[in-house]
Design an enzyme around this catalytic site. Structure first.
Site, PDB file in Angstrom:
ATOM      1  N   SER A   1       1.074  -0.744   0.344  1.00  0.00           N
ATOM      2  CA  SER A   1      -0.079   0.006   0.115  1.00  0.00           C
ATOM      3  C   SER A   1       0.811   0.939   0.607  1.00  0.00           C
ATOM      4  CB  SER A   1      -0.880   0.148   1.135  1.00  0.00           C
ATOM      5  OG  SER A   1      -1.885   1.479   1.005  1.00  0.00           O
TER       6      SER A   1
ATOM      7  N   HIS B   1      -1.117  -1.457  -3.913  1.00  0.00           N
ATOM      8  CA  HIS B   1      -2.229  -1.261  -3.690  1.00  0.00           C
ATOM      9  C   HIS B   1      -2.081   0.616  -4.062  1.00  0.00           C
ATOM     10  CE1 HIS B   1      -5.914  -2.086  -1.407  1.00  0.00           C
ATOM     11  NE2 HIS B   1      -5.804  -1.060  -0.426  1.00  0.00           N
TER      12      HIS B   1
ATOM     13  N   ASP C   1      -4.787   3.232  -3.074  1.00  0.00           N
ATOM     14  CA  ASP C   1      -5.985   4.084  -2.095  1.00  0.00           C
ATOM     15  C   ASP C   1      -6.720   5.539  -2.433  1.00  0.00           C
ATOM     16  OD1 ASP C   1      -6.180   1.395   0.328  1.00  0.00           O
ATOM     17  OD2 ASP C   1      -3.981   2.094   0.824  1.00  0.00           O
TER      18      ASP C   1
ATOM     19  N   MET D   1      -9.696   8.318  -1.623  1.00  0.00           N
ATOM     20  CA  MET D   1     -10.074   8.636  -0.344  1.00  0.00           C
ATOM     21  C   MET D   1     -10.974   9.910  -1.203  1.00  0.00           C
ATOM     22  SD  MET D   1      -7.521   7.469   3.003  1.00  0.00           S
ATOM     23  CE  MET D   1      -7.099   5.776   3.112  1.00  0.00           C
TER      24      MET D   1
ATOM     25  N   HIS E   1      -7.519   0.596  -4.667  1.00  0.00           N
ATOM     26  CA  HIS E   1      -9.008   0.172  -3.730  1.00  0.00           C
ATOM     27  C   HIS E   1      -9.780   2.038  -3.322  1.00  0.00           C
ATOM     28  CE1 HIS E   1      -9.727   0.159   0.591  1.00  0.00           C
ATOM     29  NE2 HIS E   1     -10.764   0.027   0.572  1.00  0.00           N
TER      30      HIS E   1
ATOM     31  N   MET F   1     -12.061   4.544  -2.037  1.00  0.00           N
ATOM     32  CA  MET F   1     -12.070   4.903  -0.082  1.00  0.00           C
ATOM     33  C   MET F   1     -13.604   5.416  -0.945  1.00  0.00           C
ATOM     34  SD  MET F   1     -10.075   3.324   1.790  1.00  0.00           S
ATOM     35  CE  MET F   1      -8.568   3.119   1.152  1.00  0.00           C
TER      36      MET F   1
ATOM     37  N   MET G   1     -11.853  -5.402   4.999  1.00  0.00           N
ATOM     38  CA  MET G   1     -11.117  -3.958   5.305  1.00  0.00           C
ATOM     39  C   MET G   1     -10.740  -5.280   7.226  1.00  0.00           C
ATOM     40  SD  MET G   1     -10.386  -2.074   3.279  1.00  0.00           S
ATOM     41  CE  MET G   1      -9.953  -0.837   5.778  1.00  0.00           C
TER      42      MET G   1
ATOM     43  N   PHE H   1      -7.538   5.487   6.943  1.00  0.00           N
ATOM     44  CA  PHE H   1      -6.026   5.765   7.629  1.00  0.00           C
ATOM     45  C   PHE H   1      -5.112   4.877   7.144  1.00  0.00           C
ATOM     46  CE2 PHE H   1      -9.429   8.451   9.218  1.00  0.00           C
ATOM     47  CZ  PHE H   1      -8.569  10.062   9.187  1.00  0.00           C
ATOM     48  N   GLY H   2      -3.805   5.072   7.126  1.00  0.00           N
ATOM     49  CA  GLY H   2      -3.302   4.277   7.230  1.00  0.00           C
ATOM     50  C   GLY H   2      -2.482   4.071   8.878  1.00  0.00           C
ATOM     51  N   GLY H   3      -2.128   2.963   8.712  1.00  0.00           N
ATOM     52  CA  GLY H   3      -0.832   2.766  10.886  1.00  0.00           C
ATOM     53  C   GLY H   3      -1.881   2.062  11.897  1.00  0.00           C
TER      54      GLY H   3
ATOM     55  N   ASP I   1      -7.231  -6.225   4.271  1.00  0.00           N
ATOM     56  CA  ASP I   1      -5.907  -4.596   4.240  1.00  0.00           C
ATOM     57  C   ASP I   1      -6.516  -4.180   5.648  1.00  0.00           C
ATOM     58  OD1 ASP I   1      -5.511  -2.116   3.713  1.00  0.00           O
ATOM     59  OD2 ASP I   1      -6.861  -2.152   2.017  1.00  0.00           O
TER      60      ASP I   1
ATOM     61  N   GLY J   1      -3.765  -2.406   8.918  1.00  0.00           N
ATOM     62  CA  GLY J   1      -2.727  -3.099   9.879  1.00  0.00           C
ATOM     63  C   GLY J   1      -2.439  -4.305  10.611  1.00  0.00           C
TER      64      GLY J   1
ATOM     65  N   GLY K   1       0.388  -1.760   4.511  1.00  0.00           N
ATOM     66  CA  GLY K   1       1.624   0.256   3.853  1.00  0.00           C
ATOM     67  C   GLY K   1       2.549  -0.228   5.335  1.00  0.00           C
TER      68      GLY K   1
END
Ligand code: DX5
Ligand code: ZN
Length: 219
Positions: free
Chosen positions: A10, A35, A37, A39, A68, A70, A139, A145-147, A177, A179, A199
């Site tokens: 990601s 990947h 993302d 948004m 992806h 979103m 999901m 958000f990442g992380g 996808d 974490g 990611g």
């Protein structure tokens, strides 16, 4: 022994000041896919990037790119992303007023369709699509958000989707996808996923992305 996990990087976690180098790192580290993302600040609170960024990375890599979305009513953008070189176009079941029509638009555009579900969405919302899409994306965080930390309570949904697929004779890919890290990959794979989207887990792995990929693929 089952096939090694497929790893999708990601690039939301990439350093955008040197995106070309980061794409090269993803390739050299042995990832299988990129990947991407998207948004819209509506379906999810944040805004990320879109078609112009896809156009600028498309020629840098031969890896497949999974977009992806979103985004509310993502089918509106299928032609633009197809023209920019997306290989897989994954939409949220929650974001489409007519999911079947959206899947048809994706196929019409020449992309492989995927359907994603949020942590709170039941598999019954999508399991009738096992024969008509290439990928389910489960999901394991709230999208946006990442992380964030993986929510282990979503993992049983993978087996539910797997068994719906077996029932219809489909060999659909099941991706997870949010974490996903070296440390929890074994649990995600044993829940039945074949594609791990990661990611920060691979971009920020202390021993480097190649080491993270090697460890996950050895599981
Ligand atoms: C979250 C995105 C994910 C995200 C994953 O809304 O869909 O693809 O980039 O990032 P990590 O692996 O850091 O959770
Ligand atoms: Zn994503």
């Amino acid at each position: 022994m089952s096939a090694p996990a497929r790893i999708s990087a990601s690039i939301l976690a990439a350093d955008f000041a040197r995106l070309g180098d980061q794409i090269q790192l993803v390739e050299e580290s042995g990832c299988d896919e990129i990947h991407f993302d998207v948004m819209d600040g509506h379906f999810v609170p944040a805004i990320s990037f879109g078609v112009v960024v896809l156009e600028s990375i498309r020629d840098l890599t031969s890896l497949p790119i999974d977009v992806h979305m979103m985004v509310t009513e993502p089918g509106r953008f299928a032609v633009q992303f197809a023209d920019a070189g997306a290989d897989i176009f994954t939409v949220h079941a929650e974001a489409c007023s007519d999911l079947s029509a959206t899947v048809a638009d994706i196929v019409e555009g020449g992309m492989r369709p995927g359907i994603s579900i949020n942590p709170s969405t039941e598999t019954s919302a999508v399991n009738r699509y096992t024969a008509s899409v290439d990928r389910f994306l489960v999901m394991s965080v709230e999208p946006g958000f990442g992380g964030q930390s993986l929510m282990p309570e979503v993992l049983p949904k993978i087996e539910e989707l797997r068994s719906a697929a077996r029932h219809s004779g489909s060999e659909i890919e099941i991706a997870v996808d949010g974490g996903v890290k070296v440390e929890n990959s074994a649990a995600v794979l044993s829940a039945g996923a074949d594609t791990l989207i990661s990611g920060t887990g691979i971009f920020n792995y202390p021993d480097g992305m190649a080491a993270a990929v090697r460890q996950i693929k050895s599981l």
